[in-house]
Motif scaffolding. Structure first.
Motif, PDB file in Angstrom:
ATOM      1  N   SER A  29       0.817  -1.213   0.000  1.00  0.00           N
ATOM      2  CA  SER A  29       0.000   0.000   0.000  1.00  0.00           C
ATOM      3  C   SER A  29       0.855   1.271   0.000  1.00  0.00           C
ATOM      4  O   SER A  29       0.409   2.307  -0.463  1.00  0.00           O
ATOM      5  N   GLY A  30       2.071   1.159   0.509  1.00  0.00           N
ATOM      6  CA  GLY A  30       2.905   2.367   0.544  1.00  0.00           C
ATOM      7  C   GLY A  30       4.012   2.335  -0.491  1.00  0.00           C
ATOM      8  O   GLY A  30       5.006   3.049  -0.344  1.00  0.00           O
ATOM      9  N   PHE A  48       3.965   0.314 -12.743  1.00  0.00           N
ATOM     10  CA  PHE A  48       3.775  -1.121 -12.572  1.00  0.00           C
ATOM     11  C   PHE A  48       2.947  -1.281 -11.310  1.00  0.00           C
ATOM     12  O   PHE A  48       3.393  -0.925 -10.220  1.00  0.00           O
ATOM     13  N   LYS A  49       1.720  -1.807 -11.485  1.00  0.00           N
ATOM     14  CA  LYS A  49       0.816  -1.860 -10.342  1.00  0.00           C
ATOM     15  C   LYS A  49       1.172  -2.979  -9.377  1.00  0.00           C
ATOM     16  O   LYS A  49       0.841  -2.907  -8.204  1.00  0.00           O
ATOM     17  N   SER A 143       9.179   0.305  10.477  1.00  0.00           N
ATOM     18  CA  SER A 143       9.110   0.355   9.017  1.00  0.00           C
ATOM     19  C   SER A 143      10.277   1.171   8.462  1.00  0.00           C
ATOM     20  O   SER A 143      10.951   1.907   9.204  1.00  0.00           O
ATOM     21  N   ALA A 144      10.497   1.004   7.203  1.00  0.00           N
ATOM     22  CA  ALA A 144      11.569   1.727   6.537  1.00  0.00           C
ATOM     23  C   ALA A 144      11.113   2.038   5.120  1.00  0.00           C
ATOM     24  O   ALA A 144      10.155   1.434   4.618  1.00  0.00           O
ATOM     25  N   THR A 145      11.764   2.990   4.492  1.00  0.00           N
ATOM     26  CA  THR A 145      11.413   3.337   3.117  1.00  0.00           C
ATOM     27  C   THR A 145      12.689   3.412   2.298  1.00  0.00           C
ATOM     28  O   THR A 145      13.684   3.985   2.736  1.00  0.00           O
ATOM     29  N   ARG A 183       8.456  -3.409   5.899  1.00  0.00           N
ATOM     30  CA  ARG A 183       8.213  -3.701   7.318  1.00  0.00           C
ATOM     31  C   ARG A 183       9.167  -4.801   7.733  1.00  0.00           C
ATOM     32  O   ARG A 183       9.445  -5.718   6.963  1.00  0.00           O
ATOM     33  N   ARG A 184       9.636  -4.690   8.961  1.00  0.00           N
ATOM     34  CA  ARG A 184      10.545  -5.702   9.491  1.00  0.00           C
ATOM     35  C   ARG A 184       9.814  -7.046   9.550  1.00  0.00           C
ATOM     36  O   ARG A 184       8.692  -7.111  10.065  1.00  0.00           O
TER      37      ARG A 184
END
Lengths: 186, 184
Positions: A29-30, A48-49, A143-145, A183-184
């Motif tokens: 979702s993110g 690309f979905k 979480s990380a990005t 996410r971890r």
């Protein structure tokens, strides 16, 4: 025997090192992968979905990392029914034969404080080419990005064959932008 | 002579007429070839030309219409019958309408089909409707219908001009020619 103990020790050390690199799974979702092609001197954006990302990564020990990305090429959407119909054909992505693209990198190094470079192989439409993927890393509690931008040449992958090899009508360079939330795991 | 008079067209009106004629006669085969050509870089280029010329026609048509509204047309010959006057008025009004409606429906097709486009590869054209496959197909059908209507009207227009010249032997055709004035 002594040799065996040494070997076991080395393996254990390697395993311990590996264990340091956290496992990260993608939160769809993110996450977004966008690309921008050039069509008659105009920008032609698409997404690309569907894709998935897995990362073993410790920002302080990037050498122990591994990045695996799988992209469902058939989920490409360029916002136009006509264009979407054209790109599925054999001259472009050839959905029927090559529905998936993959990127694998085990060579990840730090460029500066939060920026890294993943050097790996992109498999797309049956071609395998080295690719450098720069990304910025940001991490919060769970979480990380990773976020980045790169340019891919369509020619070496045979995206656009025959008359379409010429790059004056459809440009040779495709800009790719991605933002993946992780996410971890476990 | 700049402005139209009772007997003659001014230079701007003639320039508008012949420039528009040249663009329309280039535009019809361009559009036809672009639409029927197999998908290829050439087809995409033909479409850029067709769409660019279309936008040029639209701009020119609006300027021309403004000029026409501020400059009454020269009078028709005194012996023109009532039905001929009506036919002339109606066909000219429809031609003006089509010079605007064809480019506008083309613009709708391009917007609905969501095809990236720059006029002559330079000026990006904003979309006037949301992307929609259905709307694009509908607009394409209307565009084609209007083209058939225009082609018919052009035949009537040219036929009428030739009738004025060869049968009625008046100056309606010659006074639109460059340097042409009243028939002597």
């Amino acid at each position: 025997m002594r040799r065996l103990i040494w070997l076991l020790g080395l393996l254990a050390a390697a395993g311990w090192q590996h264990a340091l690199a956290a496992d990260w799974r993608m939160d769809p979702s993110g996450s977004r992968i966008e690309f921008v092609a050039t069509f008659e001197k105009s920008a032609a954006p698409g997404v690309f979905k569907e894709f998935d990302t897995r990362l073993q990564f410790d920002p302080d020990r990037p050498a122990q990392s591994r990045l695996d990305v799988a992209i469902k090429v058939t989920s490409a959407d360029m916002g136009s029914a006509q264009v979407n119909e054209a790109i599925r054909g054999a001259e472009w992505f050839d959905f029927a034969r090559y529905p998936q693209a993959e990127f694998h990198a085990t060579d990840i190094r730090r460029i500066d404080s939060n920026r890294y470079l993943a050097r790996g192989i992109l498999s797309l439409k049956g071609a395998r080419q080295p690719l450098e993927v720069p990304f910025a890393w940001s991490e919060s509690a769970q979480s990380a990005t990773i976020e980045g931008e790169l340019t891919v040449q369509r020619g070496p992958f045979g995206i656009g064959t025959g008359e379409w090899k010429a790059t004056n009508v459809i440009g040779g360079e495709v800009k790719v932008k991605f933002k993946v939330r992780l996410r971890r795991a476990g | 002579m700049f402005r139209n008079t009772r007997d003659a067209w001014g230079a701007p009106a003639k320039l508008f007429h012949w420039l528009m004629a040249a663009l329309v006669f280039a535009q019809i085969p361009l559009g036809w070839t672009a639409a029927t050509w197999p998908l290829s870089p050439l087809k995409l280029n033909l479409f850029v030309w067709h769409k660019s010329v279309g936008m040029l026609i639209l701009a020119l048509a609006l300027l021309r219409l403004a000029w026409r509204l501020g400059n009454p047309a020269p009078a028709l010959p005194a012996d023109t019958l009532a039905w001929e006057r009506l036919a002339a008025r109606a066909s000219h009004a429809l031609l003006y309408l089509l010079m605007v409606a064809l480019p506008v429906t083309g613009w709708v097709i391009n917007s609905a089909a969501n095809i990236p486009f720059r006029i002559f590869w330079l000026v990006p054209l904003p979309a006037i409707v949301e992307p929609s496959k259905h709307a694009a197909e509908l607009a394409a059908a209307v565009h084609f219908g209007l083209f058939v209507f225009l082609a018919t009207l052009l035949l009537v227009h040219i036929g009428a001009a030739l009738r004025h010249h060869y049968i009625k032997r008046n100056d309606v055709l010659t006074r639109m020619l460059p340097g042409g004035g009243a028939r002597t």
